[in-house]
Design an enzyme around this catalytic site. Sequence first.
Site, PDB file in Angstrom:
ATOM      1  N   GLU A 283      -3.377 -30.332  64.397  1.00 10.84           N
ATOM      2  CA  GLU A 283      -2.722 -31.132  63.373  1.00 10.84           C
ATOM      3  C   GLU A 283      -3.332 -30.712  62.044  1.00 10.84           C
ATOM      4  O   GLU A 283      -4.472 -31.060  61.724  1.00 10.84           O
ATOM      5  CB  GLU A 283      -2.939 -32.634  63.601  1.00 10.84           C
ATOM      6  N   CYS A 317      -3.011 -36.982  55.649  1.00 11.66           N
ATOM      7  CA  CYS A 317      -2.176 -35.786  55.801  1.00 11.66           C
ATOM      8  C   CYS A 317      -0.689 -36.106  55.748  1.00 11.66           C
ATOM      9  O   CYS A 317       0.132 -35.207  55.570  1.00 11.66           O
ATOM     10  CB  CYS A 317      -2.510 -35.077  57.104  1.00 11.66           C
TER      11      CYS A 317
END
Length: 508
Positions: A283, A317
């Site tokens: 990720e 994020c």
Amino acid sequence: MTQNIRSLSTYILMNKAFINGKWIDSLENKSFGILNPASQKVIGNVPDLTIEQVNSSILLAHDSFDKWKKISGKERGHILRKWFDLMIKNKEALAALITQENGKTMKESLTEIELGASYIEWFSGEAPRINGDILTSPKREKQLLVFKEPLGVCAFITPWNFPSAMIARKVGPALAAGCTCVLKPSEETPLSALALAKKDRKKEKQKGKNKSFFFFFNKLSQEAGLPPGVFNVLTCSTKSNSDVGKLLCTHPLISKISFTGSTKIGKILLSHCSQGIKKTSMELGGNAPFIIFPSADLKKALSGLIASKFRCSGQTCVCANRILVHADIYDEFARLLKEEVGDMPVGPGNDPATDIGPLINKAAADNIEALLEDSVLKGAKVSAGGKRLGETFFEPTVLQHVTPDMRIYQEEIFGPVASLIKFSTEEEAVEIANSTPFGLASYFYSRDVEQIWRVKSSLHFGMVGINEGIITTAEAPFGGVKYSGFGYEGSKYGIEEYLHKKYVCWSV
């Protein structure tokens, strides 16, 4: 009680790493300090483990794997459920710890603990439901069977912005699948990771050290019933990161690497993993578009943007990174956003009045200053905020007239800056949104049903929020495409990342 917890957080005895059910120091007696981002004061010290100790933790996790995988999924689920109950029972203490080492507000920290616990709860239910398959055979005398089995020892490298929830989201499915875990948390926020374990109560009572509050924080994994060696927490300094990361990626007994962090570091880790043909989940970075079409409910869009953009002071994020507003509503939305941002107090996370806490460190604040300076020099306008307040605090900021030649347009901001971009057509908005190598989260607001179906299919991102700014939940898959990585966390798909399929052909 929360105040007492905060005042004692510098002496919680989370000054050791957790390996094979034991709390250990560095063999070289080296340690490093953990700073409170708000005060810049050291709140604790943890061991800087040697490479030999990291290697030992992997061997011990491997030794524990054979026993853990043989425990039934139902029993593993019961243990995870106990872990969930303990997290919820102690959520205020755990949240106070996050606020101390990460800086986010207590409200956000409590939300993080509840989110992390929800992943443990979800995978406690998935553990008994790991089912194989019986395939149709081309011949009567053959039976074709598929069994799902745990991968083995899994290594996790987690970031500082969600120091508890990110761990739960990774470790939960791994343990449910029957894997054992070696966790390397961020050197900025290792205390929350250590808080997911428990020291032996009887021994600590005999020593008479800080009985009540030490146990109050450290009553999770062991009390839930995780056997020694199944869940291990390694503490390593910035200087050790490169060597430790390489060892985890190349060690022959590590079956899986899961990393959350920058694309730059992700590429390095993938290069290391290629030497051992490791299964990986990545990720990585994001550059999320947040599109507001003319038909949108502006109040709902404003609320969703505030939630997405300014959570954790903009350091996630999946934060809205490029805010695309249609020309017909641009001025009105900019005015509403400016008013809303102007009312957001900045301060320490443990102050109930605070909306925007500190950035994680001085370097993060330096970067925001540099991004704003570059933008203003190239024609952008600061219409709200824009000032740095001390070492790590930054005013929530609205930046207008952002253009593609600015760094802030191309880069992940990771700070409390809302950058507005004007567009004229749906096609233009989609083109701008997709004009990035990243593909994690995306958002758009519209009440035009036909437009919703077109745009959601046109956005090249792993996740799309439609009229919603907060999309993360244990029930849904979390993951990206392109430079934002691959693999999924959460949902029914998350546990598959920790299982392999064994095909058996049985001739009868």
